[in-house]
Design an enzyme around this catalytic site. Structure first.
Site, PDB file in Angstrom:
ATOM      1  N   HIS A   1      42.343  45.000  34.426  1.00 23.40           N
ATOM      2  CA  HIS A   1      42.302  45.388  35.839  1.00 23.40           C
ATOM      3  C   HIS A   1      43.609  44.680  36.605  1.00 23.40           C
ATOM      4  CE1 HIS A   1      40.776  46.468  39.908  1.00 23.40           C
ATOM      5  NE2 HIS A   1      41.513  45.304  40.167  1.00 23.40           N
ATOM      6  N   GLU A   2      43.530  43.407  36.336  1.00 25.67           N
ATOM      7  CA  GLU A   2      44.804  42.669  36.991  1.00 25.67           C
ATOM      8  C   GLU A   2      46.289  42.999  36.192  1.00 25.67           C
ATOM      9  OE1 GLU A   2      44.467  41.441  39.640  1.00 25.67           O
ATOM     10  OE2 GLU A   2      42.077  41.390  39.567  1.00 25.67           O
TER      11      GLU A   2
ATOM     12  N   HIS B   1      47.740  45.820  38.011  1.00 21.77           N
ATOM     13  CA  HIS B   1      48.539  45.433  39.053  1.00 21.77           C
ATOM     14  C   HIS B   1      49.866  44.940  38.720  1.00 21.77           C
ATOM     15  CE1 HIS B   1      45.273  46.360  41.740  1.00 21.77           C
ATOM     16  NE2 HIS B   1      44.384  45.305  41.484  1.00 21.77           N
TER      17      HIS B   1
END
Length: 424
Positions: A21-22, A25
């Site tokens: 997920h990170e 980003h």
């Protein structure tokens, strides 16, 4: 040894779904030219930290998520005022380090009073050095040192707010997107490992017996074929069996099973479910399967994504309408407990569960709740419609309040989880 293995697998599951997920980003922020200051897994105090390039990678104490800190999102460096005495180090004709304290201890530096400083647009510093003004250019990757902290400056073109609405939206949406991609890949892997059902299914065969339940007490065994229940032929219709058992809580039932080619009659009394009151006997069905082809794998993975998305939104609906008890809520502790239990069942089940968690994390982060990715996307949508951004101070306050509320909820469900474990 099995417990240690389950703990390690549980930690790995959380690490993978949060990291992917990170990373979403991080990757799209870097592609847009945004300075990423920190890539963190977890919250709270740092357990491990290493800096590589412009980014510091950290592992933090509380394993309840993670974050990517981009330049320009929060106040990051100490503001330098005109008249303030500083020291700078010049390499290659440009300022590479700016010192704000312990000036007498700095060597190979220029000391002076600031007459003009711009670290975002012009990248220039004017220093009054013993009555003479020196004009100095600042390197775009210069560092500012204050109170032992070394922080790289962020020219405006490296800040989050300088990018187009589309670039910022992609950097935010990429986190949940990576979770969706991971979920699809894991569902596909699970299908390859578990196979797909052979159709049509002509018989119901037992694949699991729950200890302490009526099926185990009646000596049903894995592999038994259920022929009839109360004289009703079951065939391959497992739903028919569920319906008959559900209506017979605390009522003896006559079962005919086939074991090793022989018909055996058994009497089984279903126990009522504590919540629904429906009869349960504690069995799971064994579905005959075959290896899935490439096209079937893609199709079944897509169906799994769709079906689990419906289930997740149904659970959100129950939360919104209040159709739950406090004991129904679970936080990181309960999720870790369930993950550990599933890990003991084998890698096939754990792969499917990890896919579900990744899908849930992606969907949850897109909810319009302050501090989550969904809320930030809404603010960007408003900016696109209005043609100008919402006041950053107001937006920050909204996200701060949302984050505080999420942390309070996290504390409440974690306390509930711990008390549940204490009560056994």
């Amino acid at each position: 040894m099995e417990m240690v293995q389950n703990i390690l697998l549980t930690v790995l599951v959380f690490f993978v779904i949060v990291s992917i997920h990170e990373w979403g980003h991080f990757y799209f922020a870097k592609r847009a030219g945004i300075l990423v200051r920190e890539f963190a897994i977890g919250f709270g105090p740092k357990l491990f930290s290493v800096k590589k390039g412009e980014t510091r990678y950290t592992l933090r104490l509380i394993p309840a998520g993670g974050f990517v800190r981009m330049a320009g999102e929060d106040p990051e460096i100490v503001e330098v005022q005109s008249g303030q005495t500083i020291a700078v180090r010049v390499d290659g004709g440009k300022v590479t380090r700016i010192y704000l304290d312990r000036l007498d201890e700095r060597s190979n530096v220029i000391r002076g009073e600031v007459e003009f400083i711009d670290l975002e647009h012009k990248l220039k510093i004017s220093l009054n050095v013993e009555g003479e003004v020196e004009e100095l250019e600042v390197h775009p990757q210069a560092s500012m040192i204050s109170k032992g902290r070394d922080t790289q400056i962020a020219p405006y073109n490296r800040q989050f707010g300088s990018k187009t609405v589309g670039q910022r939206a992609l950097a935010i949406f990429a986190g949940p997107l990576m979770n969706f991609v991971l979920a699809f890949v894991l569902f596909a892997i699970h299908i390859q490992m578990a196979g797909i059902p052979i159709e049509p299914v002509e018989k119901v065969q037992i694949g699991q017996i729950v200890k302490g339940q009526p099926a185990a007490e009646a000596d049903l065994q894995v592999g038994d074929e259920i022929k009839t229940v109360n004289g009703v032929a079951i065939g391959g219709d497992f739903n028919k069996l569920i319906e008959l058992v559900g209506k017979s809580a605390n009522k003896p039932m006559e079962w005919t099973i086939i074991r090793d080619g022989k018909a055996i009659k058994l009497s089984i009394t279903p126990k009522p479910d504590p919540e629904t009151g429906e009869g349960k006997v504690g069995i799971g069905r064994d579905y005959p399967t075959r290896q899935a082809g490439f096209g079937e794998t893609i199709t079944y993975a897509g169906k799994a994504m769709k079906n689990m998305t419906v289930v997740i939104f149904d659970s959100f609906k129950m939360l919104i309408t209040g159709q739950f008890k406090l004991d129904d809520l679970g936080g990181p502790v309960r999720t870790a407990e369930i993950t550990s239990q599933i890990a003991s069942s084998g890698i096939v089940q754990l792969t499917s569960w990890t896919a579900i968690l990744s899908l849930y994390l992606g969907i949850f982060n897109l909810l319009p709740i302050p501090a989550l990715d969904g809320s930030r996307l809404i603010f960007l949508g408003l900016e696109a419609v209005r043609g100008r951004p919402v006041d950053p101070n107001r937006e920050s306050m909204v996200h701060f309040i949302g984050f505080a509320m999420l942390m309070l909820l996290m504390i409440a469900v974690t306390y509930n989880d711990v008390m549940r474990l204490v009560r056994g």
